[in-house]
Design a protein around this motif. Structure first.
Motif: not given
Length: 91
Positions: A19-30, A58-73
């Protein structure tokens, strides 16, 4: 109805196993980044914290949990990471 939030990519200062990265989703990034920094939240971030490995947002996107799952897949987070020398395309 899908809830909009922030999809984010963390870049580890050094690899933890494969593992070199982690992709996640949140409503409150801070707040979520504070949880990760304290070693709470996602299991991978907890073990990375315990191993003394730092990380950077490293990077952020506006999106949903489904978008997060798609990126992880899709895998290949390094292809989306500007800290790995990748230039992001506009969406």
């Amino acid at each position: 109805m899908a809830v909009a939030g922030i999809v984010y990519l963390l870049h580890f200062d050094r690899a933890f196993g494969h593992a070199r990265h982690y992709t996640g989703w949140t409503r409150d990034l801070t707040a979520r980044l504070a949880e990760h920094a304290a070693g709470r939240g996602a299991r991978l971030l907890a073990v990375v914290h315990a191993a003394g490995i730092g990380w950077q947002l490293a990077r952020t996107w506006e999106g949903t949990r489904a978008d997060e799952r798609a990126l992880k897949r899709q895998g290949g987070a390094s292809r989306r990471c500007p800290l790995c020398g990748v230039t992001a395309r506009r969406r």
